[in-house]
Structure formats: C-alpha cells, structure tokens
Design a protein around this motif. Structure first.
Motif, short mmCIF file in Angstrom:
data_model
loop_
_atom_site.label_atom_id
_atom_site.label_comp_id
_atom_site.label_asym_id
_atom_site.label_seq_id
_atom_site.Cartn_x
_atom_site.Cartn_y
_atom_site.Cartn_z
N ALA A 311 36.34 46.69 -6.80
CA ALA A 311 37.28 45.66 -6.93
C ALA A 311 37.24 45.17 -5.71
CB ALA A 311 38.36 45.80 -7.20
N THR A 312 37.46 43.64 -5.18
CA THR A 312 37.33 42.97 -4.16
C THR A 312 38.47 42.31 -3.55
OG1 THR A 312 36.34 40.85 -4.64
CG2 THR A 312 34.69 42.66 -4.01
N GLU A 313 39.52 42.64 -4.42
CA GLU A 313 40.80 41.50 -3.65
C GLU A 313 41.39 42.24 -2.57
OE1 GLU A 313 39.59 40.87 -7.78
OE2 GLU A 313 39.98 43.26 -6.38
N THR A 314 41.33 43.11 -2.19
CA THR A 314 41.97 43.99 -0.98
C THR A 314 41.25 43.25 0.70
OG1 THR A 314 42.24 45.81 -2.66
CG2 THR A 314 42.65 45.59 -0.08
N ARG A 317 42.18 39.57 0.42
CA ARG A 317 43.32 39.38 1.09
C ARG A 317 43.78 39.97 2.30
NH1 ARG A 317 45.78 42.48 -2.81
NH2 ARG A 317 45.97 44.46 -1.19
N GLU A 318 43.29 41.22 2.47
CA GLU A 318 43.74 41.34 3.82
C GLU A 318 43.08 41.18 5.22
OE1 GLU A 318 46.99 43.12 2.45
OE2 GLU A 318 46.40 43.49 4.49
N LEU A 319 41.89 40.67 4.54
CA LEU A 319 40.51 39.85 6.19
C LEU A 319 40.58 38.82 5.77
CD1 LEU A 319 38.98 43.68 5.63
CD2 LEU A 319 40.75 43.70 6.65
N GLY A 320 40.33 38.75 4.91
CA GLY A 320 39.53 37.07 4.37
C GLY A 320 38.33 36.80 4.63
N TRP A 321 38.12 37.95 3.54
CA TRP A 321 36.27 38.35 4.06
C TRP A 321 36.35 38.03 2.57
CZ3 TRP A 321 33.63 41.77 1.16
CH2 TRP A 321 32.40 42.03 1.82
N LYS A 322 34.93 38.10 2.05
CA LYS A 322 34.06 37.86 1.08
C LYS A 322 32.69 37.79 0.54
CE LYS A 322 34.81 35.73 -3.97
NZ LYS A 322 33.95 36.67 -4.55
#
Ligand code: WQD
Length: 351
Positions: A311-314, A317-322
């Motif tokens: 799950a990649t939401e954190t 949200r927290e790092l502005g990273w995808k």
C-alpha cells in the motif's frame, strides 16, 4: 526538494541501494560521507560512482569502516557534523541467515547499537533506516499497509524487526530522535547509465539477478519456485521496485526528517503498489534483453508467500513520493548494466 548544504552520513554506501542513493543525494545538493566494510561490495564501486557524479564527485567521501568499529565511527563523527544518517549496512541473505544467525545478530543488530551510541554521543538523532517488507512475514492480505501485523520468518527478518523495535523504543525514550523506517519491497533494476547495478556475491538467492545470469548464459536455467499458487498464472507475485525510485524515496525521507520538528519513529512502505508474477518478470526480461530465459517449473520454496505488494498511500502523503518506473524500465536498465558489466564489478576494465 533541495538538500543544499546538508551533510549526510551513509552506512553501506557501496552497496546496491546505498550507491544509487548516494548519487541522488548529490544531485539534490547534499554532501555525503559514506562507509562500507566491503563484506558484500567492492572498492571499485566508488570509482563508478565518481564517474557518474561528475563535478559533484568532490562532495562525496568514502571511508572503509565497519558499523561495529566504535573507534572508527567516533573518529568520523569527531571530524564532521552530520544532519542525518541513512543506515543501509547489514547482511541481507535470508538463506544465509538461517545457517549463520549469530553473525546476523552481531552484524545487523549489535552493529546498529554501536552506530546509535555514537550518533547519540554526537547529538545526531536523525535517522533513515533501511528496513524491509520482510517484517510483515507472510501477509494475510494485500496490499500491505504499515499497520499490518509484524512477524519475522527468518533470522534476517528478525534482525530487521528487532532493529525497528529498538528505534521505536529509542524514540519513546528520547523525543529528540526522528526516525523513518523505510520498508522496501523487491528492489531491482540498475542506474539507467548501466554504470551501477547489483552485484550478488555467489549464487543469487533473488529472482532478478538469477534471471540476468541465465540471460547472460552464465546459468543454464531458472528454477521457478512454485507454479501452483492461487494466482492468475500460478506463480508467486511480488512488488518489484526500481532502485532509482528507492534512491529518490530516501532523499524524500531525509528531507522529511529534517523538516519535521516532531517525528518520533514512523514506518513507510517503499513499493510501487503493483504486483508482478515470476512468469511476468521472465517475459519482461526477455523483452528487454532479447534473450531467451530458459526456466523449469519446480516446487514452491519453503517460506515464500503467495502474493506481496505495497500500500503506497503513506509514502505519497508523508514524503510526496511515488514510484515512477515500471517493470519494463527496471528490466531495460538492469540489462544495460548486465550487458556492459557481465561480471559486475569484477568485469575486466577495457584498456
Ligand atoms: C521473488 C520471487 C521466489 C529465485 C527477498 C527477501 C526479502 C527482501 C526482498 C531484503 C519469489 C521466486 C526466486 C529463483 C524463483 N530482501 N524465485 N526462482 O523472496 O520476495 O524477498 O527479497 O530485505 O527479505 O526475502 O525475493 O527475489 O528471492 O523471490 O522462482 O531462483 O521469485 O519464489 O516468488 P523475495 P526473491
């Protein structure tokens, strides 16, 4: 984000993920002092890094040092002030950890205690830690969130979990600590230039280095561990992530730590959120390399899970990273590395 003027200490900086991360730190304006004990890497990696760093090469410094060497670490911290530490150093072979648990606990866990004691002594309490999806054990459900139950299923996994627990305890005891625990899924790929990549020592345990060696003609065929899993093609599914995406994730994590007055100790998954099967990875590498990857369907490997993806939401949200790269890019870049350096960092250098 800019890390201009920041000085970062990196352990295991000549390793697969460490070396790529150091380069991206430089690109974002940081200075880096990296150490490595060369137990699973080569001094030559630093030469490849300098080649890629260009005019920023003078912003990175390498010292051969083991995290268990308190005197060596102290000398480094006496001479420089660090804004943040990224801690990669550690043994990471699951199978080997079953045969040599004491070496894994000594190196991975006790070594981290030594590093943290030195950091505390010099009031450097900002840490980005190289954790792993292995702390989730055999996940009940996917995608896996950071709130999923934690369970180690190998001595290696236990050393990661114990280190995470140690960080959590430290952050409770001393609010000045700011720690991000980055739980990687399956790191693969290589620097797009083909100048840096993974160099597994001995017979590769992991899928992609093994596929690479079959494509190079160095191994006869790949054993596909399990073709009777409840998945679309019967083979197990994993969340493969490009090492360059991981490197960018670490830079974002350092920026987050430095920008957060109160952080405590927070776990963050670094994955793509997409799963790929073993057969899909074989096909992707064949397409990228133009080579046939011979393989045989075998029994399942004990301890393997059916399907794992993040799950990649954190992280978003927290790092502005995808993650940006897909599996095809990972295979194209890995092949660029493999075809340029078929023996990895032991490939003879053309005169
Ligand atoms: C991937 C898939 C295998 C080899 C490991 C570590 C974990 C983390 C990530 C560090 C599985 C299959 C593999 C082969 C195969 N590393 N496979 N033939 O097991 O998901 O995770 O790397 O933190 O701790 O355990 O990765 O690459 O070993 O396996 O069929 O020769 O490929 O069964 O389904 P894994 P892997």
């Amino acid at each position: 984000m800019s890390l201009d003027g920041k000085n970062i200490f990196v352990t295991g900086g000549l390793g697969f993920i460490g070396s790529h991360t150091v380069l991206v730190l430089l690109e974002h304006g940081a200075k880096v002092h990296l150490i490595d004990n060369l137990s699973n890497s080569f001094p030559r990696v630093f030469d490849h890094m300098k080649k890629l760093a260009g005019d920023k090469a003078d912003k990175m410094k390498y010292t051969k040092c083991d995290i268990n060497d308190k005197e060596g670490l102290t000398k480094i911290f006496e001479a420089e002030t660090f804004d943040c530490v990224i801690h990669f150093a550690g043994f990471k072979a699951v199978g080997e950890s079953v045969e040599k648990p004491l070496e894994y606990y000594r190196n991975n866990f006790v070594g981290t205690v030594v590093l943290l004691e030195v950091m505390r002594q010099f009031k450097c309490k900002n840490m980005v830690f190289s954790s792993s999806c292995t702390v989730y054990g055999l996940p009940e459900e996917v995608p896996i969130t950071e709130a999923a139950p934690l369970k180690a299923i190998s001595p290696y996994g236990r050393t990661k979990l114990f280190q995470e627990d140690m960080f959590r305890d430290i952050a409770v005891g001393d609010k000045e600590w700011r720690v991000l625990l980055l739980r990687y899924f399956n790191p693969i790929g290589a620097h797009p230039s083909g100048e840096l990549g993974e160099h597994p020592v001995g017979i590769p345990n992991n899928l992609m280095p093994y596929i690479q060696q079959v494509a190079l003609g160095q191994r006869e065929f790949l054993r596909v561990f399990g073709s009777d899993y409840p998945t679309p093609d019967g083979t197990a599914i994993r969340d493969y992530i490009h090492v360059m995406d991981l490197a960018e994730g670490h830079v974002a994590a350092v920026a987050k730590v430095l920008a957060s007055p109160e952080l405590g100790c927070t776990p963050i998954n670094l994955g793509t959120g997409k799963g790929s099967s073993v057969l899909e990875m074989i096909r992707a590498f064949e397409a990228a390399s133009g080579k046939k990857v011979e393989h045989k369907l075998m029994d399942r490997r004990p301890g393997d899970s059916v399907a794992v993806w993040a799950a990649t939401e954190t992280a978003e949200r927290e790092l502005g990273w995808k993650a940006k790269y897909g599996v095809d890019d990972m295979c194209v870049h890995q092949w660029a590395w493999a075809s340029k350096y078929p023996q990895g960092y032991e490939t003879p250098i053309a005169e």
